[in-house]
Design a protein around this motif. Structure first.
Motif, PDB file in Angstrom:
ATOM      1  N   TRP A 216      16.629  12.890 -37.931  1.00  0.00           N
ATOM      2  CA  TRP A 216      17.498  12.224 -36.966  1.00  0.00           C
ATOM      3  C   TRP A 216      18.528  13.202 -36.428  1.00  0.00           C
ATOM      4  CZ3 TRP A 216      17.704   8.447 -33.769  1.00  0.00           C
ATOM      5  CH2 TRP A 216      18.939   8.033 -33.232  1.00  0.00           C
ATOM      6  N   ALA A 217      18.657  13.262 -35.120  1.00  0.00           N
ATOM      7  CA  ALA A 217      19.621  14.154 -34.484  1.00  0.00           C
ATOM      8  C   ALA A 217      19.958  13.634 -33.095  1.00  0.00           C
ATOM      9  CB  ALA A 217      19.051  15.572 -34.375  1.00  0.00           C
ATOM     10  N   LEU A 218      21.187  13.884 -32.681  1.00  0.00           N
ATOM     11  CA  LEU A 218      21.596  13.585 -31.317  1.00  0.00           C
ATOM     12  C   LEU A 218      21.269  14.782 -30.430  1.00  0.00           C
ATOM     13  CD1 LEU A 218      25.063  11.939 -32.104  1.00  0.00           C
ATOM     14  CD2 LEU A 218      22.881  10.795 -31.638  1.00  0.00           C
ATOM     15  N   ASP A 219      21.418  14.608 -29.120  1.00  0.00           N
ATOM     16  CA  ASP A 219      21.024  15.660 -28.179  1.00  0.00           C
ATOM     17  C   ASP A 219      21.765  16.969 -28.394  1.00  0.00           C
ATOM     18  OD1 ASP A 219      19.210  13.969 -27.015  1.00  0.00           O
ATOM     19  OD2 ASP A 219      20.540  13.346 -25.382  1.00  0.00           O
TER      20      ASP A 219
ATOM     21  N   ARG B 196      22.054  20.394 -36.815  1.00  0.00           N
ATOM     22  CA  ARG B 196      23.375  19.960 -36.380  1.00  0.00           C
ATOM     23  C   ARG B 196      23.971  21.051 -35.500  1.00  0.00           C
ATOM     24  NH1 ARG B 196      25.024  20.634 -42.148  1.00  0.00           N
ATOM     25  NH2 ARG B 196      26.281  22.517 -42.352  1.00  0.00           N
ATOM     26  N   ALA B 197      24.983  20.692 -34.741  1.00  0.00           N
ATOM     27  CA  ALA B 197      25.625  21.653 -33.858  1.00  0.00           C
ATOM     28  C   ALA B 197      26.289  22.745 -34.677  1.00  0.00           C
ATOM     29  CB  ALA B 197      26.644  20.936 -32.976  1.00  0.00           C
TER      30      ALA B 197
ATOM     31  N   HIS C  91      14.879  23.322 -28.515  1.00  0.00           N
ATOM     32  CA  HIS C  91      14.342  22.454 -29.562  1.00  0.00           C
ATOM     33  C   HIS C  91      13.269  21.518 -29.034  1.00  0.00           C
ATOM     34  CE1 HIS C  91      17.432  19.788 -27.772  1.00  0.00           C
ATOM     35  NE2 HIS C  91      16.593  18.814 -28.114  1.00  0.00           N
ATOM     36  N   VAL C  92      12.441  21.074 -29.963  1.00  0.00           N
ATOM     37  CA  VAL C  92      11.500  19.993 -29.722  1.00  0.00           C
ATOM     38  C   VAL C  92      11.586  19.088 -30.951  1.00  0.00           C
ATOM     39  CG1 VAL C  92       9.598  21.433 -30.595  1.00  0.00           C
ATOM     40  CG2 VAL C  92       9.085  19.337 -29.343  1.00  0.00           C
ATOM     41  N   THR C  93      11.902  17.823 -30.734  1.00  0.00           N
ATOM     42  CA  THR C  93      12.103  16.911 -31.867  1.00  0.00           C
ATOM     43  C   THR C  93      11.347  15.615 -31.665  1.00  0.00           C
ATOM     44  OG1 THR C  93      13.744  15.674 -33.160  1.00  0.00           O
ATOM     45  CG2 THR C  93      14.252  16.039 -30.835  1.00  0.00           C
ATOM     46  N   ALA C  94      10.805  15.117 -32.762  1.00  0.00           N
ATOM     47  CA  ALA C  94      10.045  13.866 -32.742  1.00  0.00           C
ATOM     48  C   ALA C  94      10.890  12.662 -33.106  1.00  0.00           C
ATOM     49  CB  ALA C  94       8.864  13.967 -33.715  1.00  0.00           C
TER      50      ALA C  94
END
Length: 448
Positions: free
Chosen positions: A150-153, A131-132, A162-165
């Motif tokens: 789950w995350a927003l940009d 999270r921010a 970051h690298v997120t799937a």
């Protein structure tokens, strides 16, 4: 003398309701880029940048901190990265690990201070969710978040890359994502880390997962290590973080010292932790559920100093069935003082729903029904985190009771066909029972 065949009961027992068919995980349609190529396991630009940072870290020879999550997926991710950095030439003495305290997350100020004490120049945060917030540590550094929650940009610490799937279905686990990032960086990564990748992935997605495209070919891994050894090792590595003592360092030490899953199967610390957890799961798992008024959420309330609520939620999600049921929620009031830790899972009977059940949206929707607009803020930042299919939270007890009141847990809606109005219910005639005891005995006396 042969007994006459009975009609109905013995000869025509009610057939069992067929279990709903759940689509194979690997068949989840992938997202395409502008050229029509699959975006998997994460956006290529993010993967390329992650590889650059890992190679730079190894080449610079500076203090490096690995911050993995506490479960099989997170710990395996950390072990894969650690081995890759060493293969690339980074002195093992320069690599430290930071394991969070029970009930904490990397965004807590106490954890930020503790991580800063390692004096790292490079920080890798794996499988922690995000999270921010402020920078990961309180000093100049380069941070990389590798994740699949789950995350927003903008849901990442300040200045961290970051690298997120999470936006690239079928969503890869953090260990699988880390493995695929590291695999081309050194020729020995595959042999050294493939079993860790399988363990971490099975830890999150289950051991029935089919390793078919887009998932990598792991035939050689399953030939070198039996599925039983891999899956037993998963349960052993998961056990310490579920104990009341939260002995995650023992799991990390065992995993990073092992060269195969078979070596974990005789580890006394892991075996003792699993025995403790199994006993606590057995004690708590028979708790009876109560349902929300709309029958969409089944709530199990337990009290345990061990982190058994996710296990119980997963277990009940495979057994409890209903046409309306959408979420299994297991709330643990004994894990952290003054707080309720709860885990949510989608029951098997609801996994093929269209549109699909989204637990995070469901939890947020409950809050939206509250007459008190301050509830969302009071629930805190650890509410409705994780995955759309497996979420939960850590919230104050009073606020949790507010959620339960909104859901009207244990309150049954009227089923008499009217709107539930007391006046309408009173006006409706009540049919008299025809077969009363007096009626029965009166007929017997007349026949006598």
């Amino acid at each position: 003398m042969k007994r006459a065949a009975t009609s109905g009961l013995a000869g025509a027992r009610k057939a069992k309701k067929p279990r709903p068919q759940v689509p194979e995980y690997h068949l989840t349609p992938s997202v395409k880029d502008d050229a029509g190529n699959d975006i998997w396991p994460a956006p290529q630009a993010q993967i390329d940048r992650a590889r650059e940072i890992i190679k730079e870290c190894a080449a610079m020879g500076r203090r490096t901190l690995i911050v993995p999550d506490k479960d099989a997926d997170g710990l395996s991710s950390g072990a894969i990265l650690q081995r890759t950095l060493v293969l690339l030439g980074l002195d093992p003495a320069l690599i430290s690990v930071h394991l969070l305290q029970k009930g904490s997350n990397i965004h807590d100020e106490s954890e930020r201070v503790a991580m800063t004490k390692h004096d790292p120049h490079y920080v890798f945060v794996l499988d922690q969710g995000s999270r921010a917030g402020p920078p990961v540590v309180i000093k100049p550094h380069k941070a990389l978040v590798i994740d699949h929650h789950w995350a927003l940009d903008n849901d990442f610490p300040q200045n961290a890359e970051h690298v997120t799937a999470c936006n690239s279905p079928p969503v890869a686990t953090s260990s699988l994502l880390t493995y695929l990032i590291c695999l081309p960086l050194h020729k020995d990564v595959g042999e050294a880390c493939s079993w860790l990748c399988v363990m971490g992935t099975h830890g999150d997605l289950g051991n029935t997962l089919k390793w078919e495209p887009p998932f990598p070919d792991m035939k050689a891994t399953f030939k070198a290590h039996t599925k039983k050894a891999l899956n037993d090792a998963v349960s052993l590595i998961n056990a310490p973080r579920r104990t009341a003592s939260y002995s995650v360092p023992k799991a990390w030490a065992a995993l990073t010292a092992a060269s195969s899953p078979a070596e974990l199967l005789t580890n006394r610390d892991l075996l003792a932790a699993r025995a403790e957890v199994n006993a606590e799961v057995e004690r708590c798992t028979h708790t009876a559920p109560k349902f929300s008024a709309d029958a969409k959420i089944a709530v199990f309330r337990i009290s345990s100093a061990a982190q058994v609520h996710p296990v119980i939620a997963t277990r009940w999600a495979g057994h409890l069935q209903s046409a309306k049921l959408e979420v299994i929620l297991v709330a643990n009031e004994g894990y952290l003082p003054g707080l309720v830790n709860f885990s949510c899972r989608i029951p098997r009977s609801a996994r093929s729903r269209d549109p699909p059940v989204n637990i995070i949206e469901t939890l947020r929707g409950i809050v939206d029904q509250s007459p008190d607009p301050t509830l969302r803020e009071r629930l805190g930042e650890s509410f409705a985190r994780g995955h759309k299919e497996a979420s939960g939270g850590i919230v104050p007890k009073n606020e949790f009771e507010e959620l339960m009141a909104i859901l009207e847990v244990g309150v049954k809606k009227p089923s008499d066909g009217n709107s539930g109005s007391p006046k309408k219910a009173a006006a409706k005639p009540i049919a008299k029972q025809a077969n009363t005891l007096m009626n029965y005995f009166g007929k017997k006396e007349e026949k006598a």
